[in-house]
Scaffold this active site. Structure first.
Site, PDB file in Angstrom:
ATOM      1  N   HIS A   1       5.830  59.095 -26.304  1.00  0.00           N
ATOM      2  CA  HIS A   1       6.658  60.076 -27.032  1.00  0.00           C
ATOM      3  C   HIS A   1       6.359  59.967 -28.523  1.00  0.00           C
ATOM      4  CE1 HIS A   1      10.509  62.552 -27.110  1.00  0.00           C
ATOM      5  NE2 HIS A   1      10.285  62.309 -28.390  1.00  0.00           N
TER       6      HIS A   1
ATOM      7  N   HIS B   1       5.250  62.602 -31.797  1.00  0.00           N
ATOM      8  CA  HIS B   1       4.942  63.923 -32.345  1.00  0.00           C
ATOM      9  C   HIS B   1       3.827  63.778 -33.385  1.00  0.00           C
ATOM     10  CE1 HIS B   1       8.512  66.046 -30.667  1.00  0.00           C
ATOM     11  NE2 HIS B   1       9.030  64.820 -30.697  1.00  0.00           N
TER      12      HIS B   1
ATOM     13  N   HIS C   1      12.763  67.342 -24.189  1.00  0.00           N
ATOM     14  CA  HIS C   1      13.771  66.601 -24.942  1.00  0.00           C
ATOM     15  C   HIS C   1      15.149  66.961 -24.395  1.00  0.00           C
ATOM     16  CE1 HIS C   1      10.459  65.912 -27.612  1.00  0.00           C
ATOM     17  NE2 HIS C   1      11.189  65.350 -28.552  1.00  0.00           N
TER      18      HIS C   1
ATOM     19  N   GLU D   1      19.847  63.627 -26.066  1.00  0.00           N
ATOM     20  CA  GLU D   1      19.925  63.010 -27.391  1.00  0.00           C
ATOM     21  C   GLU D   1      21.138  63.607 -28.086  1.00  0.00           C
ATOM     22  OE1 GLU D   1      16.996  62.221 -31.240  1.00  0.00           O
ATOM     23  OE2 GLU D   1      16.676  63.991 -29.985  1.00  0.00           O
TER      24      GLU D   1
ATOM     25  N   ASP E   1       8.590  58.178 -31.617  1.00  0.00           N
ATOM     26  CA  ASP E   1       9.023  59.549 -31.894  1.00  0.00           C
ATOM     27  C   ASP E   1       8.318  60.111 -33.134  1.00  0.00           C
ATOM     28  OD1 ASP E   1      10.419  61.898 -31.534  1.00  0.00           O
ATOM     29  OD2 ASP E   1      12.366  61.104 -32.070  1.00  0.00           O
ATOM     30  N   ASP E   2       8.880  59.890 -34.296  1.00  0.00           N
ATOM     31  CA  ASP E   2       8.318  60.342 -35.588  1.00  0.00           C
ATOM     32  C   ASP E   2       8.355  59.143 -36.539  1.00  0.00           C
ATOM     33  OD1 ASP E   2       8.337  63.405 -34.987  1.00  0.00           O
ATOM     34  OD2 ASP E   2      10.391  62.759 -34.578  1.00  0.00           O
TER      35      ASP E   2
END
Length: 330
Positions: free
Chosen positions: A12, A14, A192, A195, A273-274
């Site tokens: 996961h 981005h 997604h 969350e 994630d980021d």
């Protein structure tokens, strides 16, 4: 070999969200674009909450204008992966940011990204696969364009289809047509959920979109029946603990449900994630989880094995990655 030095699998990530702030600032200077407002006094990305984060994220992507920009970005991101001993990664790519959803333009961007990935596999040993991802708050019609881009380029590099963005926009089911397009192209599916959308959004993604993986999914812990369904249907959660803490889904890692989910029998993986937005790395994620929950080498080997089995890749790639994981000390 220490825990944080061991080979890792990340599912996961981005691509645009993994852009180092220095990289984005450098591109902005080259292109004479003023995006200084998205950085704090220390040069890090600056945002107030999840929805502000989305705005800053999209502002940062405005300097990524050409296939060559994404070529350079891919090399930068994979260099960071290699520095964190990530041997296999899957990255979410938004065709909206790579040609605006036009298939012809998307193919040019994708070719540049894949070239960079092939180079970095040779130079640094990191294998990358791509998951074209629609942006939920851009709406279902735009998602169909993304699904077409994904379908037209499905193969050894483009292996999945997903959805990110604002979970509070519309419903998972609004995007069923796009997911049907991706499914017909034999792409594997994730979305997604769980969350900001709560446990029900996880159930909706499973029922309405037919996904086999969920991005985040941590709010599933709030619904015992959903937990049982996730286990029964063998759905895997792409958990990003550092992201969840940075954005305020949970106040502290000790409150995060990843250990409880795992104890219940849910298959979980660990990702960033980021990472520059959330001041994390895969080494940090492993280290923090070990310190907080007392996990040892056996726990992280099991997490890697879960990620390997859930990876959107062909059998040849899976066997190659498995061979590299065999180097982990007992």
């Amino acid at each position: 070999m220490t825990l944080i030095d061991m080979p890792k699998i990340e599912l996961h990530l981005h691509l645009e969200g993994a852009a180092p702030p220095d990289f984005i600032r450098s591109l902005a200077r080259e292109k004479k674009v003023d995006i200084g407002g998205i950085f704090d006094e220390n040069g890090a990305y600056k945002y107030k909450d999840f929805w502000d984060f989305l705005k800053v994220y999209e502002a940062a992507t405005t300097v990524l204008k050409t296939p060559q920009d994404f070529y350079r970005l891919t090399r930068a991101v994979l260099a960071e992966c290699a520095a964190n001993q990530v041997i296999y990664a899957e990255t979410f790519l938004a065709p909206d940011f790579c040609g605006g959803g036009d298939v012809s333009a998307w193919k040019d961007y994708l070719a540049a990204i894949e070239q960079a990935a092939q180079e970095m596999q040779s130079e640094a040993g990191v294998i990358l696969k791509a998951i074209p991802t629609c942006v939920r708050h851009f709406g279902p019609d735009q998602a169909k364009k993304t699904a077409l881009c994904a379908s037209e380029t499905a193969g050894r590099f483009v292996t999945g289809f997903g959805m990110g963005g604002d979970e509070t926009f519309g419903t998972q089911g609004d995007f069923a047509y796009a997911y049907d397009m991706a499914r017909e192209a034999q792409l594997q599916l994730t979305s997604h959920a769980g969350e900001w959308g709560g446990a029900e959004s996880v159930r909706d993604a499973i029922h309405d979109l037919g996904v086999t993986r969920i991005g985040h999914g941590v709010r599933a812990i709030e619904d015992d029946a959903l937990i049982e369904e996730i286990i029964e249907k063998d759905v895997v959660l792409e958990v990003c603990p550092g992201s969840n803490i940075a954005l305020g889904v949970y106040d502290d890692l000790k409150d995060h449900p990843i250990a409880r989910l795992r104890k219940r029998g849910v298959k979980v993986t660990v990702s960033t994630d980021d990472p520059p937005f959330f001041h994390t790395t895969m080494r940090k994620e492993f280290g923090d989880l070990a310190q907080t929950f007392g996990w040892d080498g056996a726990d992280f080997k099991a997490l890697n094995q879960t990620a390997l089995e859930a990876a959107f890749c062909d059998d040849e790639t899976r066997k190659a990655v498995a061979k590299q994981l065999e180097t982990i000390d007992e």
